[in-house]
Design a protein around this motif. Structure first.
Motif, short mmCIF file in Angstrom:
data_model
loop_
_atom_site.label_atom_id
_atom_site.label_comp_id
_atom_site.label_asym_id
_atom_site.label_seq_id
_atom_site.Cartn_x
_atom_site.Cartn_y
_atom_site.Cartn_z
N ASP A 134 -18.29 8.93 33.48
CA ASP A 134 -16.93 9.39 33.76
C ASP A 134 -16.73 10.85 33.37
OD1 ASP A 134 -16.15 6.96 34.77
OD2 ASP A 134 -15.42 6.19 32.85
N LEU A 197 -5.44 1.26 32.25
CA LEU A 197 -6.73 1.93 32.16
C LEU A 197 -6.56 3.25 31.44
CD1 LEU A 197 -9.76 2.33 32.91
CD2 LEU A 197 -8.95 3.39 35.04
N GLU A 198 -7.29 3.45 30.35
CA GLU A 198 -7.30 4.74 29.67
C GLU A 198 -8.28 5.64 30.40
OE1 GLU A 198 -8.00 4.47 25.51
OE2 GLU A 198 -6.40 3.01 25.15
N ASP A 199 -7.79 6.40 31.35
CA ASP A 199 -8.62 7.19 32.24
C ASP A 199 -8.72 8.63 31.75
OD1 ASP A 199 -9.95 8.32 34.44
OD2 ASP A 199 -8.97 6.92 35.81
N LEU A 200 -9.92 9.22 31.88
CA LEU A 200 -10.12 10.61 31.49
C LEU A 200 -9.54 11.57 32.52
CD1 LEU A 200 -13.81 10.42 30.22
CD2 LEU A 200 -11.74 10.48 28.84
N ASN A 206 -1.52 6.02 36.53
CA ASN A 206 -1.39 4.97 35.53
C ASN A 206 -0.09 4.22 35.81
OD1 ASN A 206 0.64 6.70 34.64
ND2 ASN A 206 -0.54 7.49 32.91
N SER A 226 -4.79 -2.10 26.80
CA SER A 226 -5.41 -0.86 27.31
C SER A 226 -6.92 -0.99 27.22
CB SER A 226 -4.94 0.36 26.51
OG SER A 226 -3.54 0.56 26.67
N LEU A 227 -7.60 -0.61 28.30
CA LEU A 227 -9.06 -0.69 28.37
C LEU A 227 -9.61 0.63 28.88
CD1 LEU A 227 -9.25 -4.22 30.05
CD2 LEU A 227 -9.73 -3.71 27.65
N THR A 228 -10.83 0.94 28.48
CA THR A 228 -11.43 2.22 28.87
C THR A 228 -12.40 2.08 30.03
OG1 THR A 228 -13.19 1.94 27.23
CG2 THR A 228 -11.22 3.14 26.53
N SER A 229 -12.53 0.88 30.58
CA SER A 229 -13.44 0.63 31.69
C SER A 229 -12.68 -0.07 32.81
CB SER A 229 -14.62 -0.24 31.24
OG SER A 229 -15.32 -0.78 32.34
N TYR A 230 -12.74 0.50 34.03
CA TYR A 230 -12.00 -0.11 35.12
C TYR A 230 -12.57 -1.48 35.52
CZ TYR A 230 -9.21 -0.67 39.28
OH TYR A 230 -8.31 -1.16 40.22
#
Length: 303
Positions: A134, A197-200, A206, A226-230
């Motif tokens: 990512d 999703l905690e997206d970079l 969101n 909240s998750l860091t992976s889709y």
């Protein structure tokens, strides 16, 4: 800090030892290595002096390994084999036929991998290397031939081709609806368990931005997970843990999953941001990279 020169004997002595130990013959080892028997004998004697241990029992017409020699043989064979294989891999790889494709984890896992077998079947001669990250610096560097990444289509020094625009809508399992009841409008979503999703990527949709596009304010406390992976976001929605935002083209394969995902409100948001195929502007494309780009173009008709 390691200093292998001080810790290891010369490589030639190890090669001579491996051959002599395998053949149990200095003569056969010398023929294999194209050396004189005296040279092999000298190399093994040098190795024994370095180790301070006798490796061979020398008799009149034969040699045999000591216990220390047998133990050392196992280690030396394993180490030389690994080193030889790694060297062979580097030497035999045809750089012109190796294609390095980079993609962020979402599109790599959910969109590219289900289709990649088709490309490999069509071009079996291409050695394919896939980088999944990512981080834009991992995907857009000089070791990557082509990349699939999310954005607005402008990266300095790169050409880009939009694969698909971002179409996003709520998704959840039928089990979630059975447990919590039907959702009669977008405004009711804020009263449910929302999976974020905690997206970079700053420009990715969101929940707050999606609801704002529908003129609905989201209280901060309503974000329950909240998750860091889709891919994990999709799994959580499928398992009935709440409602997630689904990207149309990333979850298209999920519609045929044994636990289907549905849009509980029938609403979606489409933006100009999306996934792009990217390649270096200044670098001449290899035949493999060109083939990959054309293969992606074919899939644009179905996106």
């Amino acid at each position: 800090m390691r200093n292998f020169r001080k810790k290891l004997p010369p490589l030639d002595t190890l090669i001579a030892f491996e051959a002599a130990a395998r053949h149990l013959s200095f003569t056969q080892a010398s023929k294999e290595l194209h050396l004189t028997q005296a040279a092999v004998s000298q190399q093994i004697r040098s190795l024994e002096e370095y180790l301070g241990e006798q490796l061979f029992i020398r008799e009149h017409r034969s040699v045999s390994l000591t216990q220390q020699g047998r133990d050392y043989q196992h280690t030396v064979v394993a180490a030389l084999t690994q080193l030889a294989n790694a060297t062979l891999d580097i030497r035999v790889v045809d750089r012109e036929s190796t294609l390095t494709v980079a993609a962020d984890q979402s599109i790599a896992s959910l969109w590219l991998m289900p289709r990649l077998g088709e490309f490999r079947e069509r071009y079996p001669e291409v050695k394919l290397r896939l980088v999944s990250s990512d981080l834009v610096d991992d995907c857009l560097n000089r070791n990557v031939d082509v990349a699939l990444f999310f954005g607005e289509g402008r990266w300095r020094g790169y050409e880009s081709l939009r694969i698909f625009r971002e179409t996003v809508y709520p998704i959840c399992s039928e089990a979630y609806i059975r447990q919590h009841g039907p959702i009669n409008g977008v405004e009711e979503l804020i009263h449910h368990h929302l999976i974020e999703l905690e997206d970079l990527n700053w420009n990715s949709l969101n929940w707050r931005r999606w609801l704002n596009a529908k003129q609905v304010d989201l209280p901060v406390e309503r974000l329950g997970l909240s998750l860091t992976s889709y891919p994990l976001v999709i799994d959580a929605a499928r398992n009935g843990q709440g409602i997630a935002l689904g990207w149309k083209h990333l979850i298209s394969a999920e519609t045929e999953h044994e636990v289907p995902l549905l849009n509980p409100v029938g609403e979606s948001v489409e933006t100009d941001f999306g996934y792009y195929l990217i390649w270096h502007k200044e670098r001449k494309l290899s035949q493999e990279a060109t083939a990959f780009i054309e293969w992606i173009r074919e899939h644009l008709e179905t996106c």
